[in-house]
Design a protein around this motif. Structure first.
Motif, PDB file in Angstrom:
ATOM      1  N   GLY A  17       0.764  -1.235   0.000  1.00  0.00           N
ATOM      2  CA  GLY A  17       0.000   0.000   0.000  1.00  0.00           C
ATOM      3  C   GLY A  17       0.797   1.289   0.000  1.00  0.00           C
ATOM      4  O   GLY A  17       0.330   2.302   0.545  1.00  0.00           O
ATOM      5  N   PHE A  18       1.989   1.294  -0.630  1.00  0.00           N
ATOM      6  CA  PHE A  18       2.762   2.535  -0.657  1.00  0.00           C
ATOM      7  C   PHE A  18       3.493   2.710  -1.977  1.00  0.00           C
ATOM      8  O   PHE A  18       3.654   1.769  -2.757  1.00  0.00           O
ATOM      9  N   VAL A  19       3.925   3.939  -2.216  1.00  0.00           N
ATOM     10  CA  VAL A  19       4.813   4.255  -3.333  1.00  0.00           C
ATOM     11  C   VAL A  19       6.044   4.945  -2.768  1.00  0.00           C
ATOM     12  O   VAL A  19       6.011   5.496  -1.653  1.00  0.00           O
ATOM     13  N   THR A  20       7.140   4.925  -3.520  1.00  0.00           N
ATOM     14  CA  THR A  20       8.321   5.715  -3.169  1.00  0.00           C
ATOM     15  C   THR A  20       8.626   6.645  -4.328  1.00  0.00           C
ATOM     16  O   THR A  20       8.453   6.289  -5.498  1.00  0.00           O
ATOM     17  N   LEU A  21       9.082   7.836  -3.991  1.00  0.00           N
ATOM     18  CA  LEU A  21       9.335   8.872  -4.991  1.00  0.00           C
ATOM     19  C   LEU A  21      10.597   9.630  -4.624  1.00  0.00           C
ATOM     20  O   LEU A  21      10.779  10.025  -3.470  1.00  0.00           O
ATOM     21  N   LYS A  22      11.473   9.838  -5.601  1.00  0.00           N
ATOM     22  CA  LYS A  22      12.663  10.670  -5.371  1.00  0.00           C
ATOM     23  C   LYS A  22      12.220  12.116  -5.231  1.00  0.00           C
ATOM     24  O   LYS A  22      11.598  12.684  -6.106  1.00  0.00           O
ATOM     25  N   ASP A  23      12.570  12.726  -4.093  1.00  0.00           N
ATOM     26  CA  ASP A  23      12.228  14.121  -3.870  1.00  0.00           C
ATOM     27  C   ASP A  23      13.168  15.024  -4.663  1.00  0.00           C
ATOM     28  O   ASP A  23      14.342  14.695  -4.850  1.00  0.00           O
ATOM     29  N   LEU A  24      12.665  16.167  -5.103  1.00  0.00           N
ATOM     30  CA  LEU A  24      13.491  17.107  -5.854  1.00  0.00           C
ATOM     31  C   LEU A  24      14.511  17.805  -4.962  1.00  0.00           C
ATOM     32  O   LEU A  24      15.524  18.303  -5.447  1.00  0.00           O
ATOM     33  N   ASN A  25      14.247  17.825  -3.660  1.00  0.00           N
ATOM     34  CA  ASN A  25      15.124  18.505  -2.711  1.00  0.00           C
ATOM     35  C   ASN A  25      16.206  17.552  -2.211  1.00  0.00           C
ATOM     36  O   ASN A  25      15.920  16.589  -1.503  1.00  0.00           O
ATOM     37  N   GLY A  26      17.439  17.813  -2.583  1.00  0.00           N
ATOM     38  CA  GLY A  26      18.546  16.988  -2.113  1.00  0.00           C
ATOM     39  C   GLY A  26      18.903  15.881  -3.080  1.00  0.00           C
ATOM     40  O   GLY A  26      18.049  15.382  -3.811  1.00  0.00           O
ATOM     41  N   PRO A  27      20.161  15.438  -3.084  1.00  0.00           N
ATOM     42  CA  PRO A  27      20.613  14.411  -4.028  1.00  0.00           C
ATOM     43  C   PRO A  27      20.107  13.013  -3.721  1.00  0.00           C
ATOM     44  O   PRO A  27      20.037  12.169  -4.613  1.00  0.00           O
ATOM     45  N   LEU A  28      19.747  12.750  -2.449  1.00  0.00           N
ATOM     46  CA  LEU A  28      19.420  11.377  -2.054  1.00  0.00           C
ATOM     47  C   LEU A  28      18.045  11.225  -1.419  1.00  0.00           C
ATOM     48  O   LEU A  28      17.596  10.099  -1.203  1.00  0.00           O
ATOM     49  N   GLN A  29      17.366  12.302  -1.092  1.00  0.00           N
ATOM     50  CA  GLN A  29      16.114  12.197  -0.332  1.00  0.00           C
ATOM     51  C   GLN A  29      14.995  11.510  -1.132  1.00  0.00           C
ATOM     52  O   GLN A  29      14.781  11.813  -2.306  1.00  0.00           O
ATOM     53  N   TYR A  30      14.303  10.609  -0.448  1.00  0.00           N
ATOM     54  CA  TYR A  30      13.127   9.934  -1.024  1.00  0.00           C
ATOM     55  C   TYR A  30      11.920  10.164  -0.118  1.00  0.00           C
ATOM     56  O   TYR A  30      12.067  10.459   1.071  1.00  0.00           O
ATOM     57  N   LEU A  31      10.753   9.996  -0.701  1.00  0.00           N
ATOM     58  CA  LEU A  31       9.506  10.059   0.046  1.00  0.00           C
ATOM     59  C   LEU A  31       8.794   8.725  -0.054  1.00  0.00           C
ATOM     60  O   LEU A  31       8.776   8.110  -1.124  1.00  0.00           O
ATOM     61  N   LEU A  32       8.226   8.268   1.048  1.00  0.00           N
ATOM     62  CA  LEU A  32       7.343   7.108   1.036  1.00  0.00           C
ATOM     63  C   LEU A  32       5.952   7.611   1.351  1.00  0.00           C
ATOM     64  O   LEU A  32       5.748   8.332   2.337  1.00  0.00           O
ATOM     65  N   MET A  33       4.985   7.240   0.495  1.00  0.00           N
ATOM     66  CA  MET A  33       3.622   7.737   0.627  1.00  0.00           C
ATOM     67  C   MET A  33       2.618   6.608   0.450  1.00  0.00           C
ATOM     68  O   MET A  33       2.861   5.676  -0.318  1.00  0.00           O
ATOM     69  N   PRO A  34       1.485   6.683   1.137  1.00  0.00           N
ATOM     70  CA  PRO A  34       0.459   5.657   0.944  1.00  0.00           C
ATOM     71  C   PRO A  34      -0.215   5.799  -0.417  1.00  0.00           C
ATOM     72  O   PRO A  34      -0.331   6.910  -0.948  1.00  0.00           O
ATOM     73  N   ILE A  35      -0.643   4.689  -0.968  1.00  0.00           N
ATOM     74  CA  ILE A  35      -1.430   4.716  -2.199  1.00  0.00           C
ATOM     75  C   ILE A  35      -2.799   5.331  -1.924  1.00  0.00           C
ATOM     76  O   ILE A  35      -3.365   6.027  -2.758  1.00  0.00           O
ATOM     77  N   GLU A  36      -3.306   5.095  -0.725  1.00  0.00           N
ATOM     78  CA  GLU A  36      -4.601   5.658  -0.327  1.00  0.00           C
ATOM     79  C   GLU A  36      -4.465   7.155  -0.076  1.00  0.00           C
ATOM     80  O   GLU A  36      -3.392   7.651   0.279  1.00  0.00           O
ATOM     81  N   LYS A  37      -5.553   7.887  -0.275  1.00  0.00           N
ATOM     82  CA  LYS A  37      -5.542   9.325   0.010  1.00  0.00           C
ATOM     83  C   LYS A  37      -5.611   9.535   1.510  1.00  0.00           C
ATOM     84  O   LYS A  37      -6.648   9.348   2.147  1.00  0.00           O
ATOM     85  N   ILE A  38      -4.485   9.894   2.100  1.00  0.00           N
ATOM     86  CA  ILE A  38      -4.393  10.183   3.527  1.00  0.00           C
ATOM     87  C   ILE A  38      -3.684  11.522   3.654  1.00  0.00           C
ATOM     88  O   ILE A  38      -2.531  11.654   3.219  1.00  0.00           O
ATOM     89  N   THR A  39      -4.323  12.505   4.243  1.00  0.00           N
ATOM     90  CA  THR A  39      -3.741  13.849   4.248  1.00  0.00           C
ATOM     91  C   THR A  39      -2.468  13.942   5.080  1.00  0.00           C
ATOM     92  O   THR A  39      -1.484  14.549   4.658  1.00  0.00           O
TER      93      THR A  39
END
Length: 252
Positions: free
Chosen positions: A65-87
């Motif tokens: 139930g999650f995705v990972t996305l490379k954040d634009l801020n910083g050379p290595l930072q990633y974000l983990l986010m739920p597939i579900e809409k959770i604010t």
């Protein structure tokens, strides 16, 4: 005379709070607070369904139930986010037993930073963070997987002998945190959000006020850190302040 001075100080403090609140509101208005959700819902999920490629996400994990996305801020930072809409932290969904254990999932995804850098990265250099409701700019829950600030690393190393499974107060980056230890197994067994709601008085009814962070201690234990928003101390609950997206710690 003293009464007038106290009144002046009180009015000054209220004015500062008003200005801070207006500034925070302006930041939210200037940015598209649904940008991350749009990336997930309009790009990553459709692309994965259509051709098996999660771009622009690094991965779409429907099973967990999650995705990972490379954040634009910083050379290595990633974000983990739920597939579900959770604010975010204020959403009651994060306290439901059926909601994925996102903090544990994020810690398991820390290897993304080493893959991106092309070299191993010690767990002691890494951290997780999620900001409070008014300490963020995006209305899709996202956990920052990034480097730990070098000065915070030193502070945690010094605090480590005193830390245990009970929440304790500690000052980091001039803000008061509640800190407790847990093992990797304990992180996987129970959601960090549910742990916060169950263990800190009144937190369950005020989850939106809290930011959370996670870092490893020198002995291998994990430190879970909770930061409560406090406008009187100009603290918006941004636990991300413990991170360094430029990853200066890797040059040490």
């Amino acid at each position: 005379m003293q009464g007038k001075r106290r009144t002046l100080k009180l009015l000054t403090a209220l004015l500062v709070l008003l200005i801070v609140g207006l500034m925070a509101g302006a930041i939210h208005l200037q940015k598209n607070s649904n940008a991350l959700w749009q990336i997930i819902n309009e790009k990553c999920l459709p692309n994965m369904a259509a051709n098996g490629k999660p771009a622009p996400c690094q991965q779409v994990n429907r099973a967990q139930g999650f995705v990972t996305l490379k954040d634009l801020n910083g050379p290595l930072q990633y974000l983990l986010m739920p597939i579900e809409k959770i604010t975010g932290m204020e959403s009651p969904i994060i306290l439901e037993p059926t909601t994925p254990n996102l903090f544990a999932d994020a810690w398991q995804q820390r290897a993304l930073l080493a893959q991106k850098s092309g070299a191993p990265i010690a767990d002691s250099a890494l951290s997780l963070a999620i900001n409070a409701q008014y300490g963020r700019t995006q209305n899709q829950l996202h956990i920052h997987i990034s480097c730990l600030r070098p000065d915070v690393r030193q502070q945690l190393d010094a605090l480590s002998p005193k830390l245990n499974a009970q929440w304790q107060s500690a000052t980091l980056r001039k803000h008061r945190y509640q800190v407790r230890t847990l093992s990797v197994a304990e992180l996987a067994q129970q959601s960090a959000f549910i742990r916060l709601a169950d263990e800190i008085p009144h937190a369950r009814s005020e989850m939106g006020k809290y930011g959370l962070a996670l870092a490893q201690l020198p002995d291998g234990r994990l430190a879970l850190l909770a930061l409560e928003r406090n406008w009187l101390k100009l603290n918006s609950g941004s636990a991300e302040e413990l991170q360094d997206h430029k990853c200066a710690i890797l040059a040490q």
